[in-house]
Design an enzyme around this catalytic site. Sequence first.
Site, mmCIF file in Angstrom:
data_model
loop_
_atom_site.group_PDB
_atom_site.id
_atom_site.type_symbol
_atom_site.label_atom_id
_atom_site.label_comp_id
_atom_site.label_asym_id
_atom_site.label_seq_id
_atom_site.Cartn_x
_atom_site.Cartn_y
_atom_site.Cartn_z
ATOM 1 N N PHE A 107 0.981 -1.089 0.098
ATOM 2 C CA PHE A 107 0.121 0.059 0.002
ATOM 3 C C PHE A 107 0.936 1.312 -0.019
ATOM 4 O O PHE A 107 0.337 2.035 -0.640
ATOM 5 C CB PHE A 107 -0.882 0.080 1.228
ATOM 6 C CG PHE A 107 -2.266 -0.137 0.949
ATOM 7 C CD1 PHE A 107 -2.910 0.072 -0.390
ATOM 8 C CD2 PHE A 107 -3.095 -0.475 1.881
ATOM 9 C CE1 PHE A 107 -4.386 0.068 -0.699
ATOM 10 C CE2 PHE A 107 -4.395 -1.011 1.525
ATOM 11 C CZ PHE A 107 -4.965 -0.543 0.381
ATOM 12 N N GLN B 113 -2.483 -9.699 7.471
ATOM 13 C CA GLN B 113 -3.450 -8.609 7.023
ATOM 14 C C GLN B 113 -3.634 -8.651 5.558
ATOM 15 O O GLN B 113 -4.320 -8.227 4.923
ATOM 16 C CB GLN B 113 -2.774 -7.316 7.479
ATOM 17 C CG GLN B 113 -2.425 -6.948 8.757
ATOM 18 C CD GLN B 113 -1.745 -5.505 8.874
ATOM 19 O OE1 GLN B 113 -2.327 -4.549 8.987
ATOM 20 N NE2 GLN B 113 -0.427 -5.676 8.813
ATOM 21 N N ILE C 275 -4.684 -10.279 1.994
ATOM 22 C CA ILE C 275 -5.832 -11.063 1.081
ATOM 23 C C ILE C 275 -5.747 -11.595 0.123
ATOM 24 O O ILE C 275 -6.560 -11.741 -0.625
ATOM 25 C CB ILE C 275 -6.739 -9.563 1.002
ATOM 26 C CG1 ILE C 275 -6.009 -8.490 0.074
ATOM 27 C CG2 ILE C 275 -7.100 -8.823 2.223
ATOM 28 C CD1 ILE C 275 -6.742 -7.413 -0.515
ATOM 29 N N ASP C 276 -4.314 -11.931 -0.245
ATOM 30 C CA ASP C 276 -3.701 -12.580 -1.385
ATOM 31 C C ASP C 276 -3.813 -14.078 -1.381
ATOM 32 O O ASP C 276 -3.586 -14.679 -2.430
ATOM 33 C CB ASP C 276 -2.416 -12.074 -1.649
ATOM 34 C CG ASP C 276 -1.277 -12.430 -0.718
ATOM 35 O OD1 ASP C 276 -1.525 -13.331 -0.011
ATOM 36 O OD2 ASP C 276 -0.647 -11.304 -0.791
ATOM 37 N N HIS D 185 -8.017 -9.336 7.348
ATOM 38 C CA HIS D 185 -8.662 -8.410 6.347
ATOM 39 C C HIS D 185 -9.599 -8.969 5.201
ATOM 40 O O HIS D 185 -9.802 -8.538 4.293
ATOM 41 C CB HIS D 185 -7.633 -7.461 5.839
ATOM 42 C CG HIS D 185 -7.287 -6.337 7.184
ATOM 43 N ND1 HIS D 185 -5.928 -5.634 6.785
ATOM 44 C CD2 HIS D 185 -7.873 -6.153 8.163
ATOM 45 C CE1 HIS D 185 -5.932 -4.992 7.927
ATOM 46 N NE2 HIS D 185 -6.857 -5.293 8.767
ATOM 47 N N CYS E 40 -21.557 -12.571 -0.435
ATOM 48 C CA CYS E 40 -22.836 -11.857 -0.414
ATOM 49 C C CYS E 40 -22.882 -10.881 1.117
ATOM 50 O O CYS E 40 -22.426 -11.591 2.154
ATOM 51 C CB CYS E 40 -24.403 -12.577 -0.239
ATOM 52 S SG CYS E 40 -25.608 -11.824 0.059
ATOM 53 N N CYS F 23 -30.300 -14.539 -2.256
ATOM 54 C CA CYS F 23 -31.127 -13.755 -1.428
ATOM 55 C C CYS F 23 -31.183 -12.093 -1.932
ATOM 56 O O CYS F 23 -31.822 -11.435 -1.420
ATOM 57 C CB CYS F 23 -30.482 -13.648 0.035
ATOM 58 S SG CYS F 23 -29.081 -12.427 -0.030
ATOM 59 N N ASN G 39 11.021 -5.568 8.769
ATOM 60 C CA ASN G 39 10.554 -4.562 7.884
ATOM 61 C C ASN G 39 11.677 -3.745 7.159
ATOM 62 O O ASN G 39 12.745 -3.495 7.775
ATOM 63 C CB ASN G 39 9.817 -3.560 8.408
ATOM 64 C CG ASN G 39 8.463 -3.160 7.284
ATOM 65 O OD1 ASN G 39 7.710 -3.933 6.713
ATOM 66 N ND2 ASN G 39 8.471 -1.812 7.488
HETATM 67 P P1 NAD Z 1 1.894 -1.397 4.132
HETATM 68 O O1 NAD Z 1 1.871 -1.197 2.506
HETATM 69 O O2 NAD Z 1 1.233 -0.343 4.801
HETATM 70 O O3 NAD Z 1 3.248 -1.567 4.508
HETATM 71 C C1 NAD Z 1 4.126 -2.621 4.053
HETATM 72 C C2 NAD Z 1 5.657 -2.437 4.574
HETATM 73 O O4 NAD Z 1 6.135 -3.474 4.161
HETATM 74 C C3 NAD Z 1 6.143 -1.039 4.151
HETATM 75 O O5 NAD Z 1 6.652 -0.492 5.552
HETATM 76 C C4 NAD Z 1 7.374 -1.431 3.351
HETATM 77 O O6 NAD Z 1 8.623 -0.658 3.470
HETATM 78 C C5 NAD Z 1 7.558 -3.027 3.618
HETATM 79 N N1 NAD Z 1 8.101 -3.774 2.600
HETATM 80 C C6 NAD Z 1 7.570 -3.928 1.431
HETATM 81 N N2 NAD Z 1 8.237 -4.880 0.701
HETATM 82 C C7 NAD Z 1 9.410 -5.389 1.494
HETATM 83 C C8 NAD Z 1 10.195 -6.446 1.615
HETATM 84 N N3 NAD Z 1 10.468 -7.003 0.441
HETATM 85 N N4 NAD Z 1 11.249 -6.606 2.325
HETATM 86 C C9 NAD Z 1 10.998 -5.760 3.716
HETATM 87 N N5 NAD Z 1 9.735 -4.963 3.823
HETATM 88 C C10 NAD Z 1 9.156 -4.696 2.701
HETATM 89 O O7 NAD Z 1 1.133 -2.665 4.418
HETATM 90 P P2 NAD Z 1 0.242 -3.241 5.649
HETATM 91 O O8 NAD Z 1 0.852 -2.577 6.864
HETATM 92 O O9 NAD Z 1 -0.127 -4.565 5.425
HETATM 93 O O10 NAD Z 1 -1.035 -2.647 5.399
HETATM 94 C C11 NAD Z 1 -1.777 -2.325 4.345
HETATM 95 C C12 NAD Z 1 -3.070 -2.890 4.164
HETATM 96 O O11 NAD Z 1 -3.317 -3.004 2.826
HETATM 97 C C13 NAD Z 1 -3.346 -4.263 5.080
HETATM 98 O O12 NAD Z 1 -4.293 -4.046 5.750
HETATM 99 C C14 NAD Z 1 -3.688 -5.126 3.694
HETATM 100 O O13 NAD Z 1 -4.898 -5.820 3.997
HETATM 101 C C15 NAD Z 1 -3.811 -4.507 2.408
HETATM 102 N N6 NAD Z 1 -3.011 -4.953 1.436
HETATM 103 C C16 NAD Z 1 -2.941 -6.253 1.149
HETATM 104 C C17 NAD Z 1 -1.963 -6.535 0.212
HETATM 105 C C18 NAD Z 1 -1.845 -8.177 0.041
HETATM 106 O O14 NAD Z 1 -2.800 -8.894 0.359
HETATM 107 N N7 NAD Z 1 -0.555 -8.711 -0.653
HETATM 108 C C19 NAD Z 1 -1.431 -5.842 -0.818
HETATM 109 C C20 NAD Z 1 -1.565 -4.509 -0.537
HETATM 110 C C21 NAD Z 1 -2.462 -3.904 0.743
#
Ligand code: NAD
Length: 251
Positions: A36, A102, A104-105, A122, A130, A158, A221
């Site tokens: 994100f 978190q 969703i993939d 999430h 639905c 429904c 991270n």
């Molecule tokens: P975020 O995008 O807020 O944070 C991701 C973090 O991961 C960042 O701080 C980034 O620096 C770090 N990062 C990215 N790639 C990295 C790597 N290869 N190695 C080390 N660090 C890395 O994501 P979040 O905190 O999960 O919050 C975003 C929301 O969006 C979640 O609630 C989620 O449901 C949703 N989301 C999900 C997906 C998915 O399912 N893949 C993708 C995008 C967003």
Amino acid sequence: MDTDPKDAFNALMAESRNTVIFTGAGMSTESGIPDFRSPGGVWTQNKPIPFQDFIMSREARLETWRRKFNVEKTMRDAKPNIGHLAVAHMVAHGQVEKIITQNIDGLHQASGVPESKIIELHGNTTYARCLSCHRRHELGPIRTTFQRDETLPVCEACGGIVKTATISFGQPMPEREMLEAQRDAISCDLFIAIGSSLVVFPAATLLPLAKENGAKLVILNREKTDFDGLADLAIHAEIGDFLANLPNPTY
Ligand code: NAD
């Protein structure tokens, strides 16, 4: 001399009897799914559509499904990366009890982790539900009719509104999953947060909850997070490279 973060990580894992891993979008960037908040991430390209707008506005529903099918191929083609596989290995060898995600993939499931070991906070974007009767709907038929003439999906059982099985901004958190995640955060002795900016609440409240109840806390991270000060070990590294190259784990 400072301890190597990989050795420090191994030492905490070796001491632990009940480890929980908490994952965010960073876990899946190496699978080609943008996160994100990184530059070029989903957030920077599209403002999220709040749940209330989805419910109230036909235009918001159309825009949501347009966006969904624009990025769906990336999601469908994505495969678990070496980070997912390392985590799956830890679960398979009894070193990790539960994954709270978190994401969703569905990539933890695709990496071989049993459904019973995964809590999706999430939801999941690889199918739809639905909003009234919660019946599951597959994306294939929805895609066919939507891409033909932008027909919005309606539940045949429904008549309710159908939405991907994800939790949008403004949508209540899933109660059972949140309770289970809180229970696991309280009972674990090691809580490892991987690939999350930790700015999405209430998911991020699980970190202080685990810490207050006696768990050691690790954050892995690329960037710093606001919770680094609370962590026993904060590692700033690439997830796949770090997890797949841990030296001779003894746990
Ligand atoms: P975020 O995008 O807020 O944070 C991701 C973090 O991961 C960042 O701080 C980034 O620096 C770090 N990062 C990215 N790639 C990295 C790597 N290869 N190695 C080390 N660090 C890395 O994501 P979040 O905190 O999960 O919050 C975003 C929301 O969006 C979640 O609630 C989620 O449901 C949703 N989301 C999900 C997906 C998915 O399912 N893949 C993708 C995008 C967003």
